[in-house]
Write a protein that holds these residues in place. Structure first.
Motif, mmCIF file in Angstrom:
data_model
loop_
_atom_site.group_PDB
_atom_site.id
_atom_site.type_symbol
_atom_site.label_atom_id
_atom_site.label_comp_id
_atom_site.label_asym_id
_atom_site.label_seq_id
_atom_site.Cartn_x
_atom_site.Cartn_y
_atom_site.Cartn_z
ATOM 1 N N ALA A 10 97.719 -51.494 -104.632
ATOM 2 C CA ALA A 10 97.772 -50.304 -104.451
ATOM 3 C C ALA A 10 96.827 -49.528 -103.754
ATOM 4 C CB ALA A 10 98.133 -49.840 -106.055
ATOM 5 N N GLU A 11 95.749 -49.949 -103.870
ATOM 6 C CA GLU A 11 94.675 -49.239 -102.982
ATOM 7 C C GLU A 11 94.867 -49.620 -101.465
ATOM 8 O OE1 GLU A 11 90.735 -50.374 -104.548
ATOM 9 O OE2 GLU A 11 91.126 -49.578 -106.425
ATOM 10 N N ASP A 12 95.240 -50.930 -101.175
ATOM 11 C CA ASP A 12 95.516 -51.117 -99.953
ATOM 12 C C ASP A 12 96.698 -50.487 -99.257
ATOM 13 O OD1 ASP A 12 93.658 -53.098 -99.654
ATOM 14 O OD2 ASP A 12 95.035 -54.704 -100.128
ATOM 15 N N ARG A 13 97.798 -50.207 -100.339
ATOM 16 C CA ARG A 13 98.822 -49.475 -99.600
ATOM 17 C C ARG A 13 98.267 -47.934 -99.544
ATOM 18 N NH1 ARG A 13 101.932 -52.385 -103.589
ATOM 19 N NH2 ARG A 13 101.684 -50.966 -104.945
ATOM 20 N N ASP A 15 95.209 -46.907 -98.549
ATOM 21 C CA ASP A 15 94.421 -47.030 -97.602
ATOM 22 C C ASP A 15 95.354 -47.156 -96.064
ATOM 23 O OD1 ASP A 15 92.189 -47.019 -98.659
ATOM 24 O OD2 ASP A 15 91.663 -48.861 -98.473
ATOM 25 N N SER A 16 96.394 -47.979 -96.227
ATOM 26 C CA SER A 16 97.321 -47.917 -95.032
ATOM 27 C C SER A 16 97.875 -46.713 -94.740
ATOM 28 C CB SER A 16 98.280 -48.878 -95.373
ATOM 29 O OG SER A 16 97.870 -50.086 -95.391
ATOM 30 N N ALA A 17 98.499 -46.116 -95.905
ATOM 31 C CA ALA A 17 98.984 -44.674 -95.742
ATOM 32 C C ALA A 17 98.178 -43.563 -95.315
ATOM 33 C CB ALA A 17 99.612 -44.228 -97.281
ATOM 34 N N GLU A 18 96.863 -43.674 -95.733
ATOM 35 C CA GLU A 18 96.057 -42.674 -95.044
ATOM 36 C C GLU A 18 95.699 -42.980 -93.574
ATOM 37 O OE1 GLU A 18 92.357 -42.794 -97.405
ATOM 38 O OE2 GLU A 18 93.462 -42.155 -99.358
ATOM 39 N N ILE A 23 96.831 -41.482 -87.824
ATOM 40 C CA ILE A 23 97.479 -41.835 -86.520
ATOM 41 C C ILE A 23 98.535 -40.803 -86.260
ATOM 42 C CG2 ILE A 23 98.650 -43.671 -85.341
ATOM 43 C CD1 ILE A 23 97.030 -45.651 -86.870
ATOM 44 N N LYS A 24 99.347 -40.686 -87.381
ATOM 45 C CA LYS A 24 100.468 -39.779 -86.952
ATOM 46 C C LYS A 24 100.014 -38.324 -86.683
ATOM 47 C CE LYS A 24 104.854 -38.651 -88.953
ATOM 48 N NZ LYS A 24 105.753 -38.819 -90.286
#
Length: 154
Positions: A10-13, A15-18, A23-24
């Motif tokens: 969940a933390e990795d997700r 971090d990836s979302a952030e 980037i976006k």
């Protein structure tokens, strides 16, 4: 014990979302800066059109061959869709039709699947012959049979 791996995922997700959001946001800021300058914006749109068009063209040509034909078609439309509304609509339409055809094809029996594979193979063989590939390769190894020559590339 089982909650730790789940919490880590969940933390990795998160971090990836952030990171993706960052980037976006940078991409939108760059595009806004380009759009603020009309000449640069025009050149940017031309560059996107040329690159997207080339990727799309290569994808269309490679559809019958083993490899990423359809992926390149979708990538080409995706590149074009970043700047052109018509490309976004076309991409949506093509994806829908592709899904319909693939759902139909995968729901058929073995006979239709074999027929599709044979038709794809025949299309590849015929297009390679028409493009003169067999006579070219034959020339490399010293074979000059008349039936290898393409009627289009004579």
């Amino acid at each position: 014990m089982t909650s730790e791996p789940t919490a880590a995922r969940a933390e990795d997700r998160e971090d990836s979302a952030e990171r993706f959001a960052g980037i976006k946001q940078r991409g939108r800021a760059f595009r806004g800066a380009v759009a603020a300058r009309p000449t640069l914006n025009f050149g940017y749109r031309i560059a996107v059109g040329v690159v997207g068009g080339l990727v799309l063209l290569v994808g269309i040509v490679t559809i019958p061959y083993p490899g990423p034909g359809w992926a390149l078609v979708f990538a080409g439309f995706g590149i074009l869709a970043t700047e052109f509304v018509w490309a976004h609509h076309t991409l949506t339409w093509v994806r829908g039709k592709y899904r319909i055809v693939m759902d139909w094809y995968t729901s058929r029996g073995w006979f239709i699947k074999v027929l599709g594979a044979v038709a794809t193979f025949a299309l590849v063989v015929v297009t390679l012959w028409l493009l003169g590939t067999y006579s070219m390769v034959g020339g490399w190894i010293g074979v000059d049979w008349p039936w290898l020559r393409s009627p289009l590339m004579s």
